[in-house]
Write a protein that holds these residues in place. Structure first.
Motif: not given
Lengths: 352, 352, 352
Positions: C195, C200, C208, C265, C268-269, C298, C300, C315, C317
């Motif tokens: 992450t 990304f 997710h 989330s 993962d982000v 999410s 991107i 990012l 998102t």
């Protein structure tokens, strides 16, 4: 553009004997975490309730009860070890080290000791691991092995079966010394006078009188522990596959009844314990669900001296949890938890 | 080998007028306990919300709302006094002393004032007690009497009926002094401008607009308070004896609606209170269960000067709690709580 | 004698464009509040878990996750702005300033930007506001606009329709500097290696994997936040007017799924995010109720440099929340939350 389904946690084919997982995040034992778990669990030991008392005994702060230490360390291992597990089979040789007080930060790591595919169901297998938790100073607070039944991601995948020897994790129970000039007697009214070492006799079975229902609060409690296993909180998922997930019910995280059984037993065997020393073996012998009322009993297997500490004795006990179910007109007592448990208990001669 | 069923708590025949119980454990008001109870209760007074404000008023830290002080002291007395009670009948002459702030450790003791067997049901009787809570410095934070209906263990046992006079517990409300150089005005926007002493008129009845449903969260809340009474959390037990336990339902610990009613009233009568002074009498006039929505009203009985504190006034109020039930098409308003309550309230002339 | 029904909160006719509400109370982020919300939300970022890690990164203490900051500031505005609201329509331009750590005290104020009566239902209208939260040093921690649909008290009342320009609230994201001598690498095992910013790619959609059911615990959570809106906790009220209150059900406070979606989330982000920067727009696209299992994804949208911070990237998102419902045999995926979200994410090149 890609749609990515990152599956968290490992599956059976990901584990390799000898591998080490350093678990992510760690967790600081805030006063919030402490209050929720220590108090919810029905623990009665004043070391976990009364800061004045904990200080008088030489602890740095309010002492995390053994169940909370276990829950925080264990839960950190869930993502890597058991997020995709079917069941937790056994706790082995769980040993406590330095005490954990409010404000400590715990981190954990896990060594893979063994991997074995199930002979009955090749989509599953058993992973044998050794997990160790340390505080912010690198001191071991807890180490234990466990065996857990884990799903395969891909039923056709090759599994790295094998077994390695457990690591020799140096762990020793650290307790504040007995200081005769401390006025323990003055605080003796704060614990139960019937739970000193001298009160226990090998062979006795204590049926603890209190029970406590588990409600859907188990979902929030499990989340607060950072336990990421989905079978405890993902209602939609379990409802879609009732045949895989015990009829479509959320199963209660084993740490909840574990902690409750410790707490329920506390007033009868733990009120004058300075610490839990070791759990030789432990098992969740039946699942728990919201609505179950948890009861417990403690069998005193042996009473013995604590080497080098004439102020303490050791109790060898078996802590059992149970619930009752009703089938038509029949009430059935179902054992849900079994734990071989050693406690370090104060002697009346020194403290009361 | 023996199987031991240690029943915790005392039964009617165990109480003797004049006996003193020093309750076990004590309890430190951690930030966890504080947040859960102060916030859950809907309290609006910024002394219990905003550390900057509490400091500006001269308190050492966030101030425990009166309901939390009462819950922590009361709950400590449950094991000795009311673990085996049928019902809590009355609170009498509950008086507050020094303020309780986050981090304080409270301990409690109870004097037995009277014991009396029920003439209607000889398996029961009334115990009259006086409970006092002190902080880590031995200062009284709360003292009160209560009457509670307690079961006998053995219906044939002899009961030590009698009555002794209450002890004269020196308790006086301690408040930070009014210091004209403190910039109270600058913080006046943080409390409700309609709740200064000058706003209240004897005879007014304030129907508080907010309500709050009690869910099964009452079980966790009661556990977190170390209240060991089984009728609030042992679902299996109450289901086995529905005739003894209000139809087999878990009854909500009275302290929960007590605290909720204080909280619900807070925005209308407590937002500018510096403290609650005294509850002359209080009663749970009907039981509460999960699913009940609690409402409250405050009747202003009198408004009077606070001797020696021209910056404050005293409100004599009656706080009532109620819920609604529906019988066929009929809605019934059921009073669940009655409390004669005196508050020390800031005067606009000095603070706004 | 008068019976007084003080209705708390404002109604549509009370709002005047340009008015400023300084909200009452404020709120200190105790360890209790922190533990309950940060942990319950499934947040995985070690800055909010591990004090050792937060200190190593240059923060004063455990860092409140963005969801908690938003919940504390937003909830303070509820009494004045939306206690009598029908629905929260939109969050606009939500920007984060200085980090919030455990122990900080947050206060909030709201400027009325616009008022407009509904053309379809004259008993309702839209209020457009700008809310800003500051810490005990007066630094902005969060500022945002929102639009909310508010009931009129009196259907015949005149409404001060109009619109004023938003204030220019100086807010800038404050982050600890990157200090090459700090041993970030040594702690890299505590966050997820997948992450970092380099992981990304614009266009990717991350579904997710985790979900979390909302139980009636939402009622306690909302109360702990001091959110006074009755539609989340007053069961009796909503049952009396099912046509007004979504069939007589308690609706879950939007902040709960908001916080849950951020948390879900996170693994993962957000695991290597130093902060959330800005939410350009956000909406609750469907209501949530106890029993719903919340999922999130999410998207991107873009990856870009963070001006002046070569150690970070931004990012862009879209965070979406959803739940599933079943209509006869049909499973329907229902979007419940939409948030355009910018995060400041660590680069592997500098931290791992």
């Amino acid at each position: 553009m890609a749609t990515i389904h990152r599956q968290h946690g490992h599956f059976l084919e990901d584990f390799r004997p000898g591998d080490l997982y350093r678990h992510r995040r760690g967790k600081t034992v805030t006063e919030g975490l402490f209050a929720i778990f220590t108090d919810f669990s029905m623990t009665t030991n004043p070391l976990s309730k009364n800061l004045r008392y904990a200080h008088a005994y030489g602890f740095r702060g309010l002492v995390a009860n053994p169940g909370l230490v276990m829950l925080v360390v264990f839960s950190q291992s869930v993502e890597d070890v058991s997020e995709n597990a079917r069941a937790n089979l056994e706790y082995i040789d769980m040993r406590f080290g330095v005490p954990v007080c409010v404000g400590d930060t715990l981190e954990a790591e896990t060594r893979v000791l063994g991997v074995k595919v199930s002979t009955r169901d090749p989509s599953l297998g058993v992973v044998h691991v050794q997990t160790t938790g340390r505080n912010q100073d690198g001191e071991v607070v807890l180490t234990f092995q466990r065996k857990v039944q884990v799903w395969k991601r891909d039923p056709a995948a090759t599994v790295a079966e094998g077994e390695v020897a457990p690591e020799d994790i140096p762990v020793s129970l650290v307790l504040p010394p007995y200081v005769p000039t401390r006025k323990y007697h003055d605080l003796a009214y704060l614990s139960d006078e019937n739970t000193y070492f001298e009160n226990f006799r090998a062979g006795d079975v204590l049926e603890h009188s209190r029970g406590r229902v588990i409600t859907t609060d188990h979902i929030m409690l499990t989340g607060i522990l950072d336990n990421t296993s989905q079978v405890h909180c993902n209602q939609w998922m379990v409802q879609q596959q009732p045949e895989r997930y015990v009829g479509g019910q959320l199963i209660v995280f084993g740490g909840i009844p574990f902690n409750l059984c410790l707490g329920i037993s506390s007033a009868d065997v733990g009120d004058n314990a300075l610490a839990d020393i070791r759990y030789a073996t432990g098992r969740h012998t039946a699942p728990s669900f919201a609505g179950d009322t948890v009861f417990a009993s403690s069998e005193i297997r042996a009473v013995r001296d604590f080497p080098g500490r004439p102020d303490l004795g050791i109790l060898d006990t078996v802590l059992r949890g149970h619930k009752f179910t009703r089938k038509s007109e029949q009430v059935e007592k179902v054992e849900i938890f079994y734990l071989e448990r050693e406690l370090a208990v104060k002697r009346r001669s020194h403290y009361a």
